[in-house]
Each structure stands twice: as C-alpha cells, then as structure tokens.
Design an enzyme around this catalytic site. Sequence first.
Site, PDB file in Angstrom:
ATOM      1  N   HIS A  49       1.289   4.936  -2.390  1.00  0.00           N
ATOM      2  CA  HIS A  49       1.158   5.703  -3.540  1.00  0.00           C
ATOM      3  C   HIS A  49       2.494   6.314  -4.073  1.00  0.00           C
ATOM      4  O   HIS A  49       2.828   7.021  -3.293  1.00  0.00           O
ATOM      5  CB  HIS A  49       0.114   6.830  -3.049  1.00  0.00           C
TER       6      HIS A  49
ATOM      7  N   GLU B  36     -11.348   3.452   5.915  1.00  0.00           N
ATOM      8  CA  GLU B  36     -10.348   4.269   6.435  1.00  0.00           C
ATOM      9  C   GLU B  36     -11.257   5.581   7.160  1.00  0.00           C
ATOM     10  O   GLU B  36     -11.156   5.493   8.324  1.00  0.00           O
ATOM     11  CB  GLU B  36      -9.269   5.043   5.247  1.00  0.00           C
TER      12      GLU B  36
ATOM     13  N   HIS C 281       0.849  -1.107  -0.185  1.00  0.00           N
ATOM     14  CA  HIS C 281      -0.122  -0.054   0.145  1.00  0.00           C
ATOM     15  C   HIS C 281       0.817   1.313   0.220  1.00  0.00           C
ATOM     16  O   HIS C 281       1.322   1.908   1.008  1.00  0.00           O
ATOM     17  CB  HIS C 281      -0.962   0.064   1.047  1.00  0.00           C
TER      18      HIS C 281
ATOM     19  N   ASP D   8       1.686   6.915   2.222  1.00  0.00           N
ATOM     20  CA  ASP D   8       2.494   8.209   1.580  1.00  0.00           C
ATOM     21  C   ASP D   8       3.657   8.811   2.097  1.00  0.00           C
ATOM     22  O   ASP D   8       3.416   9.490   3.198  1.00  0.00           O
ATOM     23  CB  ASP D   8       1.257   9.304   1.216  1.00  0.00           C
TER      24      ASP D   8
HETATM   25  N1  HPA Z   1      -6.257   7.244   1.306  1.00  0.00           N
HETATM   26  C1  HPA Z   1      -7.196   8.020   0.149  1.00  0.00           C
HETATM   27  N2  HPA Z   1      -6.607   8.486  -0.966  1.00  0.00           N
HETATM   28  C2  HPA Z   1      -5.270   8.275  -0.857  1.00  0.00           C
HETATM   29  C3  HPA Z   1      -4.401   7.848   0.166  1.00  0.00           C
HETATM   30  C4  HPA Z   1      -5.322   7.350   1.429  1.00  0.00           C
HETATM   31  O1  HPA Z   1      -4.578   7.085   2.335  1.00  0.00           O
HETATM   32  N3  HPA Z   1      -3.196   8.337  -0.148  1.00  0.00           N
HETATM   33  C5  HPA Z   1      -3.200   8.790  -1.126  1.00  0.00           C
HETATM   34  N4  HPA Z   1      -4.350   8.717  -1.880  1.00  0.00           N
HETATM   35 ZN    ZN Z   2      -3.597   4.848   0.533  1.00  0.00          ZN
END
Ligand code: HPA
Ligand code: ZN
Length: 341
Positions: free
Chosen positions: A21, A202, A19, A281
């Site tokens: 990005h 989330e 996970h 991230d």
């Molecule tokens: N959640 C949703 N979108 C995202 C995230 C995340 O943690 N990180 C980058 N885009």
């Molecule tokens: Zn994410």
Amino acid sequence: MQETRIEKFLRGLPKAELHLHIEGTLEPELAFELALKHGVRLPYASVDELRHAYQFANLQDFLDIYYTGADVLRDEEDFHALTEAYLRKCREQGVVHVEIFFDPQSHTARGVALATALGGIRRALLEAERRDGITFRIIVCFLRHLSADDAMRTLEEVLAFRDWVTAVGLDSSEAGHPPSKFAAVFDRARREGLLAVAHAGEEGPPAYIWEALDLLHVQRIDHGVRCEEDPPLVLRLARERMPLTVCPLSNVKLNVIDRIEAHNLKRLLDQGLCVTVNSDDPSYFGGYLLENYLAIQAALDLTDADLVGLARNSFEASFLTPADKARWLAAIDTYALSANA
Ligand code: HPA
Ligand code: ZN
C-alpha cells in the site's frame, strides 16, 4: 555492520513486490515534514512518539493510525515524494518490479483530486522505470468499510485514468465486509478489462476467500493465510496455482499470527501453493521487502531453494507479460547458479 551471506544473497536475488500500500510507506519523518509544509497538526509530538504509536492490537487499530497519517498527503509533489522514497528502497533491496496499491477514497474524501494523487505516484514510477529499470503496475483498491455505491462511483472516476491502472483491489476492515458486497463493482471493472485482486483471509474467514474467487474472479488473493482452516480450499488454491500475497511482518504486527516462528508460509508452500512474500505497509510494520524475506527465512529456517522459489513465485504471480516473466525467471535461475557456485 558486515552483511551476512543470506542478506547478500537475498539482496541480489531479483524480486517482485505485489502487496504494497503506497500510503503504508509513509515514514514518520516524511509525515512530519509534510505536516509542517501544510500546517496540519498531527496528534503526536515528535517522530519518535509517532513511531512508538506503531503498536497494534489488530487490523482496525492499525487502520486508524494509517488513515491519520495519510492526511498529510495533499499535493502532487507529496505523492511523488512518498513514491520516490519507496522506490529508493526497492533499488537498494533488489526489487525490480512493483505492483502497488493505492486507495483513492482515502484522498478524494479529503478533497484531494484523483489526478493529483495518481499523477504524483505515476510520475515517480515512470522516473524510476527510466532511471533504474524498475517496472510497475498500479492497482486501485476500494475501501470495503465504505458502501458498494461509493466504490462504484470511485471506479467510474478511475476509468478516466483507465490506461494508468491494471487492476482493482479490496482493502481496509475485513470482518463484516465480505467480497460479495462488491460483486457488481468488480463485474463492472472486469468489463473494462481490469484485472482483480482482493484482501481475503487476513482477519476474515476462509468463506471470504471462496467469495473472492467465485464472485470477484480475482487473479490473486492478498494475505489469504486463513485458508489453512479449510482443507478443500487449500486444495483448490494449489490446483489453480492461485497466488497468495503473504506479508509476514504485517501478520505479526496485526496479531494475525502470534509470532513469526508460528507462521504457516512454509506449510502452504509445501502444499503446492503459489506463495509470495511482501511488505504490505512497511513503514508501520517494521520492514521493507528484504526485511520480510530475512525475518521469515530466519524464523522458518528456509533454504536457498525455498527463497529462490518465493522469488520465482513473485514473478509468476505478477501482471507482467509472459515474455517479461520468462526473462526474470531465467535471470533468477542464472543468479541462483552463480551465487551457489
Ligand atoms: N489489510 C487491509 N487493509 C489494509 C491493509 C491490510 O493489511 N493495509 C492497508 N490497508
Ligand atoms: Zn494489505
């Protein structure tokens, strides 16, 4: 500074990251370098000022800065440099396999061609595979705050690079954008033989996790930490060994949980869930994969056996072939035995 025993143990432990990005690995230094190169004006005076702006009340707050940052990525070389910097971290931290997210719409909407972005990312991944043996998969994510039609058009574009992509995913602002909105897009991707993952649970409710499972037919849930509010859902996730790609430092930074000591990762593990640790991230959330393992270990007092279990789960949950999974699971077991000898 002297490396602690646990840091050395975790660094040497083979780990997969599932996970991540790639746009979220953009460090302020590289952002400023690329802004200068392209004559882009960032709304921050310095690297320090940009780093200090990394205080977020919630997911949307973060996304606003994250999309601003991505604007400096313009040519193939930029995407290559971004990915190469992340892979350098992987090499230092014992990350041997990566499955990275990439948001095509963040770039195509700015006039950057898909071939430019994907080409630069893939070139860096192929080089790291050859040089360091770090294997990879690419997962293309749809921005859920945009329309399903936009996602479908993006999927059609991505299919020109079908062989480069393993799975589709769903990210960006979760609340108000349920997985059901993208059922037709994921159906189409599945018919092309693509696997699927989705961010769910989330900020969004457990109902979104049910939808990701039943309507998008995902192989993994990204985050998923809010499953705990729905005991029958937890039972299902455990029974199906449906992986959750949990991101501890991200959850704290985005106020999904109050403090890391209150994280439910250990409770979910104890209920038989296939929990994995990831960085999401890392440039924005204060740590790469190793720092996430270290933070959650210290906060929840995880044992070496817990940590080995988390690393094993990262391969079990990966999109590697069964033979590669078996090879890494055996390597972890050998490592654990020798480290504790
Ligand atoms: N959640 C949703 N979108 C995202 C995230 C995340 O943690 N990180 C980058 N885009
Ligand atoms: Zn994410």
